[in-house]
Design a protein around this motif. Sequence first.
Motif, PDB file in Angstrom:
ATOM      1  N   GLU A 198     -10.260  81.057 -31.533  1.00  0.00           N
ATOM      2  CA  GLU A 198      -9.883  79.664 -31.269  1.00  0.00           C
ATOM      3  C   GLU A 198      -8.527  79.301 -31.905  1.00  0.00           C
ATOM      4  O   GLU A 198      -7.666  78.735 -31.278  1.00  0.00           O
ATOM      5  CB  GLU A 198     -10.952  78.703 -31.817  1.00  0.00           C
ATOM      6  N   CYS A 199      -8.367  79.627 -33.226  1.00  0.00           N
ATOM      7  CA  CYS A 199      -7.139  79.159 -33.915  1.00  0.00           C
ATOM      8  C   CYS A 199      -6.257  80.297 -34.405  1.00  0.00           C
ATOM      9  O   CYS A 199      -5.125  80.078 -34.803  1.00  0.00           O
ATOM     10  CB  CYS A 199      -7.515  78.262 -35.089  1.00  0.00           C
ATOM     11  N   CYS A 213      -9.744  84.512 -35.593  1.00  0.00           N
ATOM     12  CA  CYS A 213     -10.556  83.535 -34.885  1.00  0.00           C
ATOM     13  C   CYS A 213      -9.982  83.388 -33.485  1.00  0.00           C
ATOM     14  O   CYS A 213      -8.785  83.154 -33.326  1.00  0.00           O
ATOM     15  CB  CYS A 213     -10.516  82.197 -35.617  1.00  0.00           C
ATOM     16  N   CYS A 273     -15.672  78.925 -37.389  1.00  0.00           N
ATOM     17  CA  CYS A 273     -14.509  79.365 -38.152  1.00  0.00           C
ATOM     18  C   CYS A 273     -14.234  78.335 -39.257  1.00  0.00           C
ATOM     19  O   CYS A 273     -14.204  77.132 -38.993  1.00  0.00           O
ATOM     20  CB  CYS A 273     -13.315  79.473 -37.212  1.00  0.00           C
ATOM     21  N   CYS A 293     -10.657  76.293 -38.461  1.00  0.00           N
ATOM     22  CA  CYS A 293     -10.553  75.273 -37.399  1.00  0.00           C
ATOM     23  C   CYS A 293     -11.885  74.561 -37.171  1.00  0.00           C
ATOM     24  O   CYS A 293     -11.940  73.574 -36.441  1.00  0.00           O
ATOM     25  CB  CYS A 293     -10.051  75.894 -36.096  1.00  0.00           C
TER      26      CYS A 293
HETATM   27 ZN   LIG Z   1     -10.489  79.122 -36.126  1.00  0.00          ZN
END
Ligand SMILES: [Zn+2]
Length: 238
Positions: free
Chosen positions: A231-232, A229, A203, A206
């Motif tokens: 993750e973030c 994303c 990504c 992040c």
């Molecule tokens: Zn991310």
Amino acid sequence: MSELEVLVELQELDTRLSQLAHRSKTLPEYEQLANLQADDRELQNSFGLIEAELSTLRQSQSDREAEIQQLEDKIAKATSSLYGGDMTSPKDAAALQGEIESLSKRQSILEDQIIELMERIEPYATEETRIEKARIDCQEAVTAIEGKIASALSEVEEERESVVDAKRGAETRAGSDLVRLYEDNRKRMGDHTAVGRLVGTSCGACFLEIAAVEIDRIRRLPSDEPSECPECGALVVR
Ligand SMILES: [Zn+2]
């Protein structure tokens, strides 16, 4: 090119708007202006002290000058009585003579005091002139800096307007749904991390690796369908 590419564009335009806002608040000229204003205040203070001192000394001088004027008038009057021929007795003449002498003595004391006062005034007067000149220089420098600030701000403003125009154009291309999604994300995540371009399997917001299964899922989505994303939470542009 993905339809979502406009999100990157929006984020870049917003970043430029933040940079412009920051630049207009942090012009280096502001510090120069503050320094000059502090210098001017200091000069004003010194000037005030010197003026107070000078005014006392000059008043003493003019008081003595006025007194000398009166003494000269009295001496002239006494002299003309003495030599005017209407003096009756030698005793009166001697008294008048004595008066003239004592008036002259007082005059000479005052004249010495005036010389002494003038000597004391001189360095203050020199300093007064120096400060007056320094204040004029300072004012000129302030005016010059203010001019620089005004032109820097108008440059920033011009650029800001063109970025705002570009943003309006990008928003039109993006459509209101995508703009709303972007604005919500930006509020939540901040200016630079609301959108991330997919770089390989990472990504761009992040920089974390996205799991292969997620990458697969994201890549299979229709090209105009936004995804986040895992993750973030940034909007991923693929
Ligand atoms: Zn991310």
